[in-house]
Design a protein around this motif. Structure first.
Motif, PDB file in Angstrom:
ATOM      1  N   THR A 144       0.849  -1.189   0.000  1.00  0.00           N
ATOM      2  CA  THR A 144       0.000   0.000   0.000  1.00  0.00           C
ATOM      3  C   THR A 144       0.887   1.242   0.000  1.00  0.00           C
ATOM      4  N   PRO A 145       0.765   2.130  -0.985  1.00  0.00           N
ATOM      5  CA  PRO A 145       1.716   3.245  -1.127  1.00  0.00           C
ATOM      6  C   PRO A 145       1.596   4.299  -0.030  1.00  0.00           C
ATOM      7  N   ILE A 146       2.641   5.121   0.070  1.00  0.00           N
ATOM      8  CA  ILE A 146       2.681   6.307   0.916  1.00  0.00           C
ATOM      9  C   ILE A 146       3.350   7.421   0.117  1.00  0.00           C
ATOM     10  N   ALA A 147       3.355   8.636   0.670  1.00  0.00           N
ATOM     11  CA  ALA A 147       4.086   9.741   0.049  1.00  0.00           C
ATOM     12  C   ALA A 147       5.556   9.581   0.405  1.00  0.00           C
ATOM     13  N   VAL A 148       6.386   9.232  -0.557  1.00  0.00           N
ATOM     14  CA  VAL A 148       7.764   8.860  -0.257  1.00  0.00           C
ATOM     15  C   VAL A 148       8.708   9.313  -1.365  1.00  0.00           C
ATOM     16  N   SER A 149       9.941   9.656  -0.975  1.00  0.00           N
ATOM     17  CA  SER A 149      11.020   9.952  -1.917  1.00  0.00           C
ATOM     18  C   SER A 149      12.268   9.247  -1.419  1.00  0.00           C
ATOM     19  N   PHE A 205      -5.898  -4.606  -5.674  1.00  0.00           N
ATOM     20  CA  PHE A 205      -6.298  -3.965  -4.413  1.00  0.00           C
ATOM     21  C   PHE A 205      -5.358  -4.365  -3.285  1.00  0.00           C
ATOM     22  N   SER A 206      -5.037  -3.404  -2.418  1.00  0.00           N
ATOM     23  CA  SER A 206      -4.277  -3.702  -1.196  1.00  0.00           C
ATOM     24  C   SER A 206      -4.787  -2.812  -0.072  1.00  0.00           C
ATOM     25  N   ALA A 207      -4.658  -3.312   1.149  1.00  0.00           N
ATOM     26  CA  ALA A 207      -5.076  -2.553   2.326  1.00  0.00           C
ATOM     27  C   ALA A 207      -4.239  -3.000   3.508  1.00  0.00           C
ATOM     28  N   PHE A 208      -4.057  -2.095   4.488  1.00  0.00           N
ATOM     29  CA  PHE A 208      -3.267  -2.440   5.661  1.00  0.00           C
ATOM     30  C   PHE A 208      -3.888  -1.819   6.907  1.00  0.00           C
ATOM     31  N   PHE A 209      -3.514  -2.386   8.039  1.00  0.00           N
ATOM     32  CA  PHE A 209      -3.834  -1.805   9.346  1.00  0.00           C
ATOM     33  C   PHE A 209      -2.612  -1.957  10.224  1.00  0.00           C
ATOM     34  N   GLN A 210      -2.202  -0.861  10.854  1.00  0.00           N
ATOM     35  CA  GLN A 210      -1.069  -0.861  11.784  1.00  0.00           C
ATOM     36  C   GLN A 210      -1.531  -0.368  13.138  1.00  0.00           C
ATOM     37  N   GLY A 211      -0.880  -0.873  14.172  1.00  0.00           N
ATOM     38  CA  GLY A 211      -1.162  -0.382  15.508  1.00  0.00           C
ATOM     39  C   GLY A 211       0.026  -0.587  16.416  1.00  0.00           C
ATOM     40  N   ASN A 255      -1.727   3.494 -13.409  1.00  0.00           N
ATOM     41  CA  ASN A 255      -2.436   4.429 -12.545  1.00  0.00           C
ATOM     42  C   ASN A 255      -2.814   3.766 -11.219  1.00  0.00           C
ATOM     43  N   VAL A 256      -2.398   4.404 -10.115  1.00  0.00           N
ATOM     44  CA  VAL A 256      -2.642   3.883  -8.774  1.00  0.00           C
ATOM     45  C   VAL A 256      -3.198   5.007  -7.914  1.00  0.00           C
ATOM     46  N   VAL A 257      -4.221   4.710  -7.135  1.00  0.00           N
ATOM     47  CA  VAL A 257      -4.742   5.678  -6.162  1.00  0.00           C
ATOM     48  C   VAL A 257      -4.669   5.042  -4.777  1.00  0.00           C
ATOM     49  N   PHE A 258      -4.493   5.888  -3.739  1.00  0.00           N
ATOM     50  CA  PHE A 258      -4.419   5.359  -2.377  1.00  0.00           C
ATOM     51  C   PHE A 258      -4.872   6.422  -1.392  1.00  0.00           C
ATOM     52  N   GLU A 270      -4.392  11.527   4.462  1.00  0.00           N
ATOM     53  CA  GLU A 270      -3.665  11.773   3.219  1.00  0.00           C
ATOM     54  C   GLU A 270      -4.197  10.877   2.115  1.00  0.00           C
ATOM     55  N   ALA A 271      -4.063  11.353   0.898  1.00  0.00           N
ATOM     56  CA  ALA A 271      -4.481  10.596  -0.275  1.00  0.00           C
ATOM     57  C   ALA A 271      -3.494  10.871  -1.395  1.00  0.00           C
ATOM     58  N   GLY A 272      -3.390   9.931  -2.309  1.00  0.00           N
ATOM     59  CA  GLY A 272      -2.412  10.102  -3.365  1.00  0.00           C
ATOM     60  C   GLY A 272      -2.791   9.409  -4.658  1.00  0.00           C
ATOM     61  N   TYR A 273      -2.107   9.842  -5.719  1.00  0.00           N
ATOM     62  CA  TYR A 273      -2.290   9.271  -7.049  1.00  0.00           C
ATOM     63  C   TYR A 273      -0.907   9.126  -7.677  1.00  0.00           C
ATOM     64  N   LYS A 274      -0.637   7.939  -8.236  1.00  0.00           N
ATOM     65  CA  LYS A 274       0.632   7.682  -8.904  1.00  0.00           C
ATOM     66  C   LYS A 274       0.370   7.333 -10.367  1.00  0.00           C
ATOM     67  N   PHE A 275       1.126   7.991 -11.246  1.00  0.00           N
ATOM     68  CA  PHE A 275       1.080   7.679 -12.667  1.00  0.00           C
ATOM     69  C   PHE A 275       2.438   7.146 -13.084  1.00  0.00           C
ATOM     70  N   LEU A 276       2.466   5.949 -13.671  1.00  0.00           N
ATOM     71  CA  LEU A 276       3.711   5.319 -14.085  1.00  0.00           C
ATOM     72  C   LEU A 276       3.714   5.188 -15.593  1.00  0.00           C
ATOM     73  N   GLY A 277       4.363   6.119 -16.267  1.00  0.00           N
ATOM     74  CA  GLY A 277       4.419   6.107 -17.722  1.00  0.00           C
ATOM     75  C   GLY A 277       5.782   5.721 -18.228  1.00  0.00           C
ATOM     76  N   ASP A 278       5.900   5.484 -19.516  1.00  0.00           N
ATOM     77  CA  ASP A 278       7.178   5.122 -20.111  1.00  0.00           C
ATOM     78  C   ASP A 278       8.141   6.296 -20.158  1.00  0.00           C
TER      79      ASP A 278
END
Length: 865
Positions: free
Chosen positions: A122-127, A529-535, A581-584, A623-631
């Protein structure tokens, strides 16, 4: 008949030869593993031959081999090569190459606790900044400068070596979690980070990952703004090393040597790095010097058990600078250092520790804080594994503030007063991972931290006297300080510590902070589809022991034990709309225990608990995000909203520019709201050309008013119960709008040029809450500082000296702030411009500010073998 037989025999031989010499046709597409984009110009060679081709603009290739079976080697400058087997004509599909010095070149130890974003679907905002980028762009800078082209990151260089600061989404580094191979390295007392203590970490970093916002870490850490995970070298897969020499502006020089045996047949591996640096600093009289050492000993007992012992440290000293009135800096230039200039001629000083200028600094930072860890990675079976890291750190050091007598212009330095901040820190992080089935994975673990902080003042060096009279807090009597501990050598400070309470003064106390936590994560992934829960849940205890302000000499007084439970929960989900295209979206809530420094009215002089503290801090993140993976083009878009409530702010101020804080302000609980949007774009329009950019737009404000309490450095109350009207005031120190473009172009094989442009706007003055500017409801808020932009550039060339790129000579030149931009990087004050006031670019010249560095440069030459 004979001719017929000969003809048939010849035909059989020709047919057999044709079969043996049959060619295979190998096709595929070569991709950048990080950007998921084609790699034009990659070399594809049939192993053991000179038969080869290059990939086209779209990364595609077609190779006619000389044999029906064999291997091909795919390589590209700056990337790790890949060897693949083939049998007959084959389409290999997408073949991904990873940049040189990537994580694939190292056996990652403690991988189960490092919490890199790649470990979760499951993605996050990361660099992520890899080792080759760090190597190219670090120069003489601290980590914050390397990260400044990351969305929502602001770097402040500070006045001297190792004094840089980083802000992430408007939160300072106290409230950004920094991890070294998965272990927390922020101070358990107050969350602060001191880059001078970690000045060598970039020499041994394999990668640095910035996880903005909630991040992927499972630990209950102080990640309000985000998490920065520094992954160091551990066990290299291949043998090699390097020798590097760097020179830079202001007589800076740095020598570094490294060697790794690689993973040997015996299962053992050894890596070591040693370095020494010294320089005079960009700001005058901010000389510094230090060493870096890194030793890693690994053992791969079998495929299921890998052990590693690592120790690293960066002993150093550096002289300091600070904030000065804007008018003073305009009159004297950006390199002005009032710390030293305010102390006059220093007549009568007898010391071997003068600076290059012949003066003795008003303030000098001297520290050595090594950290060691022992890691064990256990593969239990195909579905489960256990990673455990046991770590320890014994930090010793002081800020040596020069004490003096006499009037301005003819002051005499008497002695260097050391404000010592030592610690003994032990910890354990363990994580068990189990793939319950092909769609469901489980992580559970524990996090234990035991911390002992030791704080006091003593004499680091006598300058023009042989002893110092001190007054006792416990009975009002006087006693003499006659012994020196540590001096300015960080190795001496480490091994020659002051354990004699009778030779301490000013303040003398210890604290014990014990933390125990458990954490877990459940992740589901199937198809798109992916989902997670942390605690996590934790308990943290505090005990403060006073040695000076007690009833009688030789006694100590212990505070009541303070226990605070805490927890955090995070959840999120993502959906792949298609391959590109990925949304999270993610959500989280932290109930974070207050820092030790928040708990006491004055943690330097009193066991009295702070009445302002009202339970845990409450952090909510969306937070929410969108990833586009193009050539050719890839992009990340993130939006966030973070609310931080019930926070206690603890700030210090140096009122007379002597390098030592002498006013301390605590607040009642306050609330901050940070929201914003971030866009990253990565492109690869042509062979050897990379153009990347980002834009971050934030809106960060205080919500509600507060009351304050201010004391001096003896604990005496200056003001108490005053209201600071900060509702709606913009949060200062970090620019709320940042943008940048980075371009690299390989104009010739292994000759690369690059530049990055960064823009900063909506930057406001710092709100320390104790000033008169927020004393009334009709205040004008924080002052707005001028926007500014900087351009950095660099050129590198790699000369091959051996076969298969196993030896090379690499040269790099960097020029920072190419156009010598003059700008204010932050302001200590919020003094507005009124009629008749003098201003510079709209800023009242009475404000205490810090200018950014002007044009600087560095050149390095590195021999890789």
């Amino acid at each position: 008949m004979k001719k017929t037989t000969q003809f048939l025999l010849m035909a059989v031989v020709l047919l057999f030869s044709t079969v043996m010499m049959a060619q295979s046709t190998i096709t595929g597409t070569i991709m950048d593993a990080e950007l998921n984009s084609p790699l034009p110009g990659a070399n594809v060679v049939e192993k053991g031959t000179t038969n080869g081709v290059s990939s086209d603009f779209d990364g595609k290739f077609k190779l006619e081999t000389t044999t029906p079976t064999g291997q091909i080697v795919i390589s590209f400058v700056g990337y790790s090569s890949v060897t693949l087997k083939f049998t007959g004509s084959t389409n290999l599909g997408n073949i991904k190459l990873t940049p040189d010095n990537s994580l694939d070149e190292v056996v990652i130890i403690g991988s189960g606790v490092i919490d890199l974003a790649e470990g979760r679907k499951t993605p996050i905002a990361v660099s992520t900044i890899k080792a080759n980028q760090i190597q190219e762009k670090t120069g003489t800078s601290d980590l914050p400068e390397v990260l400044k082209s990351t969305p929502s990151v602001q770097s402040i260089q500070g006045g001297g070596f190792g004094e840089g600061q980083m802000f992430l989404r408007g939160f300072d580094q106290v409230n950004t979690a920094f991890l070294l191979n998965g272990q927390p390295i922020n101070s358990p007392e107050d969350g602060r980070m001191f880059w001078s203590n970690w000045s060598g970490v970039l020499d041994v970093a394999q990668a640095v990952q910035v996880q903005r916002g909630l991040g992927s870490s499972k630990l209950a850490i102080s990640s309000v703004g985000g998490t920065v995970n520094i992954v160091t070298k551990t066990i290299d897969r291949k043998e090699g090393g390097f020798l590097q020499q760097m020179i830079a502006n202001d007589n800076y020089t740095k020598t570094t040597a490294s060697y790794s045996t690689g993973l040997m047949e015996s299962g053992w591996a050894f890596s070591a790095l040693l370095g020494h640096w010294q320089g005079e600093g960009y700001v005058e009289d901010t000389d510094g010097q230090g060493q870096t050492y890194f030793i890693s000993l690994g053992y791969k007992a079998n495929d299921n058990n890998i052990f590693n012992f690592m120790i690293t440290g960066a002993p150093q000293w550096h002289a300091t600078s600070g904030f000065y009135n804007l008018e003073t800096l305009l009159d004297n230039g950006r390199k002005f250092n009032g710390f030293t200039n305010n102390n006059g001629s220093y007549s009568g000083v007898n010391s071997p520790n003068l600076l290059q200028s012949g003066r003795y600094p008003a303030g000098r930072n001297i520290y050595h804080k090594p950290v060691a860890n022992l890691s064990w990675d256990l593969t239990i079976n195909d579905n489960s594994s256990l990673s455990t890291v046991l770590y320890a750190s014994a930090g010793r050091g002081a800020f040596a503030s020069t004490q003096r007598t006499g009037s301005a212009g003819s002051r005499v330095a008497t002695y260097a007063r050391g404000s010592n901040n030592n610690h003994n820190w032990y910890g354990l992080v363990t994580n068990y991972n189990n793939d319950l089935n092909e769609n469901l994975s489980l992580n559970v673990g524990a996090d234990v931290r035991l911390y002992n902080g030791i704080h006091f003042r003593s004499v680091n060096e006598f300058l023009s006297v042989n002893s110092v009279n001190a007054s006792s807090n416990y009975n009002g009597g006087a006693y003499q300080l006659t012994e020196v501990f540590g001096g300015i050598n960080p190795w001496n400070v480490f091994f020659n510590t002051n354990d004699d309470h009778a030779q301490r003064f000013g303040y003398d106390y210890e604290e014990n902070i014990n933390y125990m936590g458990v954490f877990g994560q459940l992740e589901y992934a199937k198809d798109s589809f992916s989902a997670f829960f942390q605690g996590s849940a934790s308990t943290q205890s505090h005990i403060r022991t006073e040695f000076l302000s007690v009833a009688s000499e030789g006694q100590s007084e212990e505070s009541d034990k303070v226990n605070n439970p805490g927890f955090n929960v995070k959840a999120g989900a993502s959906y792949n709309l298609n391959a590109s295209n990925v949304v999270f979206a993610n959500v989280g809530y932290y109930s974070r225990q207050p820092f030790h420094s928040d708990l006491f009215v004055d943690d330097r002089n009193s066991n009295q608990l702070n009445p302002f503290v009202e339970g845990n801090q409450k952090i909510t993140g969306l937070e929410a995000g969108y990833k586009f993976l193009g050539d050719v083009v890839s992009a990340n878009l993130n939006v966030y909203h973070t609310t931080w409530d019930n926070k206690i702010d603890y700030s210090s101020r140096d009122t007379d520019s002597n390098g030592q804080a002498d006013e301390f302000t605590q607040t009642s609980p306050l609330k901050q709201v940070h929201m914003g949007v971030e866009l990253e774009v990565f492109t690869r329009f042509a062979e050897g050309l990379n153009i990347n950019g980002f834009v971050s737009v934030g809106d960060w404000k205080y919500d509600g008013n507060i009351t304050t309490r201010t004391t001096d450095d003896t604990g005496a109350v200056i003001s108490q119960g005053a209201t600071s009207y900060i509702d709606g005031v913009k949060i200062g120190q970090a620019a709320q709008f940042t943008a940048g473009i980075t371009a690299d172009y390989e104009i010739l094989p292994r000759l690369k040029v690059g530049a990055n442009w960064n823009q900063y706007d909506n930057l406001y003055g710092n709100s320390d809450f104790s000033g008169a500017e927020f004393a009334t409801e009709d205040n004008r808020g924080a002052i707005k500082l001028p926007s500014y932009d900087t351009v950095d550039a660099g050129v590198s060339y790699k000369m091959l000296l051996g076969k298969n790129d196993d030896k090379s000579l690499q040269m790099r030149v960097n020029i920072n702030n190419v156009f010598d931009e003059v700008y204010i990087e932050n302001s200590r004050d919020n003094i507005h411009v009124d009629s008749g006031d003098v201003a510079w670019k709209g800023v009242n010249v009475d404000n205490g500010v810090r200018f950014g560095y002007g044009r600087t440069w560095n050149f390095s030459m590195r021999y890789n073998f």
